[in-house]
Design a protein around this motif. Structure first.
Motif, PDB file in Angstrom:
ATOM      1  N   THR A  45       0.817  -1.217   0.000  1.00  0.00           N
ATOM      2  CA  THR A  45       0.000   0.000   0.000  1.00  0.00           C
ATOM      3  C   THR A  45       0.847   1.263   0.000  1.00  0.00           C
ATOM      4  N   ASP A  46       1.950   1.277   0.744  1.00  0.00           N
ATOM      5  CA  ASP A  46       2.780   2.490   0.785  1.00  0.00           C
ATOM      6  C   ASP A  46       3.385   2.796  -0.580  1.00  0.00           C
ATOM      7  N   LEU A  48       1.981   1.841  -3.505  1.00  0.00           N
ATOM      8  CA  LEU A  48       0.848   2.278  -4.335  1.00  0.00           C
ATOM      9  C   LEU A  48       0.484   3.733  -4.036  1.00  0.00           C
ATOM     10  N   ALA A  49       0.540   4.131  -2.777  1.00  0.00           N
ATOM     11  CA  ALA A  49       0.233   5.519  -2.420  1.00  0.00           C
ATOM     12  C   ALA A  49       1.249   6.473  -3.043  1.00  0.00           C
ATOM     13  N   LEU A  50       2.511   6.104  -3.018  1.00  0.00           N
ATOM     14  CA  LEU A  50       3.552   6.926  -3.639  1.00  0.00           C
ATOM     15  C   LEU A  50       3.371   6.969  -5.151  1.00  0.00           C
ATOM     16  N   TYR A  51       3.064   5.820  -5.745  1.00  0.00           N
ATOM     17  CA  TYR A  51       2.820   5.739  -7.186  1.00  0.00           C
ATOM     18  C   TYR A  51       1.643   6.636  -7.568  1.00  0.00           C
ATOM     19  N   ARG A  52       0.548   6.555  -6.802  1.00  0.00           N
ATOM     20  CA  ARG A  52      -0.624   7.393  -7.062  1.00  0.00           C
ATOM     21  C   ARG A  52      -0.263   8.874  -6.994  1.00  0.00           C
ATOM     22  N   ALA A  53       0.479   9.261  -5.966  1.00  0.00           N
ATOM     23  CA  ALA A  53       0.874  10.666  -5.814  1.00  0.00           C
ATOM     24  C   ALA A  53       1.687  11.132  -7.012  1.00  0.00           C
ATOM     25  N   LYS A  54       2.579  10.284  -7.496  1.00  0.00           N
ATOM     26  CA  LYS A  54       3.377  10.636  -8.669  1.00  0.00           C
ATOM     27  C   LYS A  54       2.505  10.731  -9.917  1.00  0.00           C
TER      28      LYS A  54
END
Length: 71
Positions: A45-46, A48-54
């Protein structure tokens, strides 16, 4: 093989945070290959959260570029 065993082996071979640039380069290439060969939806999840933010940041950058072309 445990998570710790996997990390230990990678650290001994091609970690992406090595003090050697060439080792970093190989490690980064191999990590990206491994991610491409897997299902990115299974990432932690961490990550994926970074990927989403990017992704959101890049989408905003592209939208600004398009707006600037029309103004």
């Amino acid at each position: 093989m445990t998570r710790e065993d996997l990390i230990s082996d990678i650290e001994g071979l091609f970690p992406i945070d090595s003090s050697f640039e060439s080792t970093n380069d190989v490690g980064e290439r191999l990590l990206l290959e491994a991610i491409r060969e897997s299902d990115w939806r299974d990432l932690p999840t961490d990550i994926l959260a970074l990927y989403r933010a990017k992704c959101v940041s890049e989408d905003n950058r592209q939208a600004r570029t398009v707006r600037n072309l029309w103004t």
